[in-house]
Design a protein around this motif. Structure first.
Motif, mmCIF file in Angstrom:
data_model
loop_
_atom_site.group_PDB
_atom_site.id
_atom_site.type_symbol
_atom_site.label_atom_id
_atom_site.label_comp_id
_atom_site.label_asym_id
_atom_site.label_seq_id
_atom_site.Cartn_x
_atom_site.Cartn_y
_atom_site.Cartn_z
ATOM 1 N N ALA A 166 0.830 -1.209 0.000
ATOM 2 C CA ALA A 166 0.000 0.000 0.000
ATOM 3 C C ALA A 166 0.864 1.257 0.000
ATOM 4 O O ALA A 166 0.547 2.232 -0.682
ATOM 5 C CB ALA A 166 -0.927 -0.004 1.214
ATOM 6 N N ALA A 167 1.978 1.231 0.746
ATOM 7 C CA ALA A 167 2.873 2.386 0.779
ATOM 8 C C ALA A 167 3.439 2.680 -0.603
ATOM 9 O O ALA A 167 3.545 3.847 -1.011
ATOM 10 C CB ALA A 167 4.000 2.138 1.776
ATOM 11 N N ALA A 168 3.795 1.633 -1.345
ATOM 12 C CA ALA A 168 4.333 1.826 -2.694
ATOM 13 C C ALA A 168 3.289 2.459 -3.611
ATOM 14 O O ALA A 168 3.598 3.344 -4.422
ATOM 15 C CB ALA A 168 4.802 0.492 -3.259
ATOM 16 N N MET A 206 -4.761 10.148 2.189
ATOM 17 C CA MET A 206 -4.528 9.091 3.164
ATOM 18 C C MET A 206 -4.052 9.662 4.489
ATOM 19 O O MET A 206 -4.525 9.290 5.567
ATOM 20 C CB MET A 206 -3.514 8.096 2.609
ATOM 21 C CG MET A 206 -3.107 6.979 3.554
ATOM 22 S SD MET A 206 -1.767 7.441 4.694
ATOM 23 C CE MET A 206 -0.439 7.765 3.517
ATOM 24 N N SER A 207 -3.095 10.609 4.435
ATOM 25 C CA SER A 207 -2.548 11.193 5.657
ATOM 26 C C SER A 207 -3.634 11.914 6.448
ATOM 27 O O SER A 207 -3.718 11.781 7.680
ATOM 28 C CB SER A 207 -1.409 12.147 5.307
ATOM 29 O OG SER A 207 -0.822 12.674 6.477
ATOM 30 N N GLN A 208 -4.486 12.645 5.742
ATOM 31 C CA GLN A 208 -5.579 13.342 6.423
ATOM 32 C C GLN A 208 -6.545 12.353 7.056
ATOM 33 O O GLN A 208 -7.006 12.542 8.193
ATOM 34 C CB GLN A 208 -6.321 14.228 5.424
ATOM 35 C CG GLN A 208 -5.500 15.374 4.861
ATOM 36 C CD GLN A 208 -6.235 16.096 3.746
ATOM 37 O OE1 GLN A 208 -7.468 16.106 3.694
ATOM 38 N NE2 GLN A 208 -5.491 16.692 2.828
ATOM 39 N N PHE A 247 -4.747 1.574 7.338
ATOM 40 C CA PHE A 247 -3.887 2.129 6.281
ATOM 41 C C PHE A 247 -4.017 1.311 4.995
ATOM 42 O O PHE A 247 -4.153 1.860 3.898
ATOM 43 C CB PHE A 247 -2.438 2.139 6.782
ATOM 44 C CG PHE A 247 -1.411 2.523 5.757
ATOM 45 C CD1 PHE A 247 -1.187 3.856 5.447
ATOM 46 C CD2 PHE A 247 -0.652 1.556 5.122
ATOM 47 C CE1 PHE A 247 -0.226 4.215 4.514
ATOM 48 C CE2 PHE A 247 0.314 1.903 4.189
ATOM 49 C CZ PHE A 247 0.523 3.240 3.883
ATOM 50 N N VAL A 248 -4.006 0.000 5.127
ATOM 51 C CA VAL A 248 -4.129 -0.879 3.969
ATOM 52 C C VAL A 248 -5.524 -0.768 3.353
ATOM 53 O O VAL A 248 -5.679 -0.729 2.127
ATOM 54 C CB VAL A 248 -3.825 -2.337 4.373
ATOM 55 C CG1 VAL A 248 -4.133 -3.299 3.229
ATOM 56 C CG2 VAL A 248 -2.369 -2.476 4.803
ATOM 57 N N LEU A 249 -6.551 -0.678 4.186
ATOM 58 C CA LEU A 249 -7.922 -0.575 3.693
ATOM 59 C C LEU A 249 -8.145 0.707 2.900
ATOM 60 O O LEU A 249 -8.913 0.726 1.920
ATOM 61 C CB LEU A 249 -8.899 -0.634 4.871
ATOM 62 C CG LEU A 249 -10.389 -0.447 4.556
ATOM 63 C CD1 LEU A 249 -10.918 -1.619 3.740
ATOM 64 C CD2 LEU A 249 -11.195 -0.283 5.840
ATOM 65 N N LEU A 250 -7.478 1.779 3.290
ATOM 66 C CA LEU A 250 -7.698 3.063 2.634
ATOM 67 C C LEU A 250 -7.235 3.077 1.181
ATOM 68 O O LEU A 250 -7.756 3.839 0.364
ATOM 69 C CB LEU A 250 -6.966 4.171 3.398
ATOM 70 C CG LEU A 250 -7.644 4.675 4.666
ATOM 71 C CD1 LEU A 250 -6.752 5.682 5.371
ATOM 72 C CD2 LEU A 250 -8.996 5.287 4.345
ATOM 73 N N PRO A 307 -19.524 5.217 9.265
ATOM 74 C CA PRO A 307 -20.342 6.263 8.640
ATOM 75 C C PRO A 307 -19.514 7.380 8.028
ATOM 76 O O PRO A 307 -19.881 7.939 6.993
ATOM 77 C CB PRO A 307 -21.191 6.787 9.803
ATOM 78 C CG PRO A 307 -21.235 5.660 10.778
ATOM 79 C CD PRO A 307 -19.890 5.006 10.683
ATOM 80 N N GLU A 308 -18.374 7.708 8.658
ATOM 81 C CA GLU A 308 -17.497 8.748 8.112
ATOM 82 C C GLU A 308 -17.002 8.344 6.727
ATOM 83 O O GLU A 308 -17.004 9.134 5.781
ATOM 84 C CB GLU A 308 -16.317 8.963 9.056
ATOM 85 C CG GLU A 308 -15.273 9.933 8.554
ATOM 86 C CD GLU A 308 -15.671 11.383 8.718
ATOM 87 O OE1 GLU A 308 -15.027 12.240 8.090
ATOM 88 O OE2 GLU A 308 -16.646 11.660 9.453
ATOM 89 N N LEU A 309 -16.582 7.101 6.596
ATOM 90 C CA LEU A 309 -16.090 6.608 5.310
ATOM 91 C C LEU A 309 -17.214 6.575 4.283
ATOM 92 O O LEU A 309 -17.005 6.925 3.115
ATOM 93 C CB LEU A 309 -15.471 5.227 5.503
ATOM 94 C CG LEU A 309 -14.690 4.648 4.334
ATOM 95 C CD1 LEU A 309 -13.593 3.728 4.846
ATOM 96 C CD2 LEU A 309 -15.615 3.856 3.424
ATOM 97 N N MET A 310 -18.394 6.162 4.703
ATOM 98 C CA MET A 310 -19.535 6.150 3.776
ATOM 99 C C MET A 310 -19.846 7.536 3.258
ATOM 100 O O MET A 310 -20.210 7.713 2.084
ATOM 101 C CB MET A 310 -20.752 5.545 4.473
ATOM 102 C CG MET A 310 -20.629 4.057 4.760
ATOM 103 S SD MET A 310 -21.919 3.461 5.891
ATOM 104 C CE MET A 310 -23.396 3.961 5.016
#
Length: 394
Positions: free
Chosen positions: A210-212, A224-226, A285-288, A316-319
């Protein structure tokens, strides 16, 4: 954008199952609507049910079709089986798929029938006026394959020799047939954490992968950072840095490692390599990665167990990222499974599928198909009380 998926004889679904993203005319407009040619479609669909009911299997066709159309021709073994399973009680019958989708404003229908040994039928249609006209049809015969096309200029002799375990679109793309690129791009825009065996479970190497991917897309890196600073109260931001390690031959090779930056209220700070962060932070992190990629580029995110790596308040935030135009400018779609019933308070009945297994066969239904269930009913309360089904039988 996906309009509708119909499939049968695939894993635990023996009979026909339907995932329909269309709303119809009755539901009250919401931020989760997409208007396409005068018809409204869902941006977000939740799938719920008991363990072992078939929730993952309901999403698995989208992951499979994405792989099949984009990757199946890359293999070199003509005798290798296609990686899927029919229903255990119907292994003598083919699996069948029909996917209706929209790409660059044009509506298409993709059909596929196959066994693990071979493709029996593959066809692509384009909607013209009120009807669909075929772009190509590929069908297995006693002597091999027949192929005909209108607007899909793959040489007939070459198309009829495509391996039995590969997609014609995948082959055409590999042969640089320009007309195949839009369809390849659509199926390639399906981002998922589902593999043949089910949900891709968190592993440490997934953090590096995911980092790559984030490193290659600075615009995703910022998002992602936010997001990570919102998800983890102790994390201010995330940085990805190039590192060096030795490969199996003792040679130096680069890789990218995320670091979490932390600060106290007094302004003191420190940093941690992500492998020293909590497992929940690493898995989030991986899910994002597939979710942010979908929001940024458009397409559909197919996520199994969305709530597995997130606190229930964060789901809910992600939705909402998919709901609002400023976070979802390309009208990306999300379909996910979860066990958190709180999502039932965030969605309407036409955005929720329930899955249940009866007599070793999974079946799925959308809540607006339930007779007597009103739009203003407390769906959460009814589901928790078992009035809607798809709950453990304790």
């Amino acid at each position: 954008m996906i309009k509708k998926l119909v499939f049968s004889n695939f894993y635990s679904f023996a009979d026909q199952a339907i995932i329909d993203f269309s709303l119809g005319k009755k539901p009250t407009p919401s931020g989760y609507d997409i208007d396409c040619n005068g018809v409204r479609y869902n941006k977000a669909v939740a799938v719920m049910g008991a363990n072992g009911s078939g929730k993952t299997q309901l999403l698995k066709p989208l992951a499979f079709l994405s792989w099949f159309v984009t990757q199946s021709f890359l293999g070199k073994d003509p005798d290798k089986e296609i990686p899927f399973e029919q229903h255990k009680l119907h292994s003598d019958k083919p699996a069948k798929f029909e996917l209706e989708f929209v790409h660059d404003g044009t509506e298409y229908r993709y059909q596929l029938e196959l066994t693990p040994k071979a493709v029996l039928l593959e066809a692509l249609f384009e909607k013209t006026s009120t009807q669909y006209s075929y772009l190509f049809k590929r069908e297995k015969t006693d002597s091999g394959y027949s192929f005909k096309q209108r607007g899909f200029p793959f040489p007939k002799a070459q198309a009829e020799k495509v391996r039995a375990n590969a997609s014609l679109i995948s082959a055409a793309y590999s042969y640089d047939i320009e007309e195949s690129r839009p369809y390849f791009a659509f199926f390639d825009s399906i981002e998922t954490n589902i593999t043949r065996s089910g949900r891709r479970h968190f592993q440490h190497r997934a953090v590096i992968q995911a980092a790559a991917l984030f490193q290659k897309a600075p615009e995703l890196l910022d998002l992602m950072s936010q997001a990570m600073s919102q998800f983890d109260l102790g994390l201010d931001s995330v940085e990805i840095r190039k590192q060096i390690r030795s490969d199996k031959n003792g040679q130096d090779e680069p890789f990218f490692l995320p670091f979490g930056l932390h600060h106290t209220e007094d302004g003191e700070g420190f940093e941690l390599p992500f492998f020293d962060e909590s497992s929940g932070t690493q898995s989030a992190f991986v899910l994002l990665e597939p979710i942010l990629k979908t929001l940024h580029q458009g397409g559909i995110a197919v996520i199994d167990e969305l709530d597995n790596d997130l606190h229930p308040h964060l789901v809910p935030e992600l939705m909402d990222w998919f709901r609002f135009e400023h976070t979802n400018p390309h009208q990306a779609q999300l379909i996910f499974t979860c066990h958190a019933p709180q999502v039932l308070d965030r969605l309407q009945k036409h955005q929720i599928y329930l899955v249940e297994k009866q007599n070793q066969k999974s079946e799925a239904w959308r809540l607006d198909e339930v007779a007597g269930l009103r739009a203003d009913d407390n769906i959460y309360a009814k589901y928790m009380a078992g009035a809607l089904g798809a709950v453990p039988d304790l």
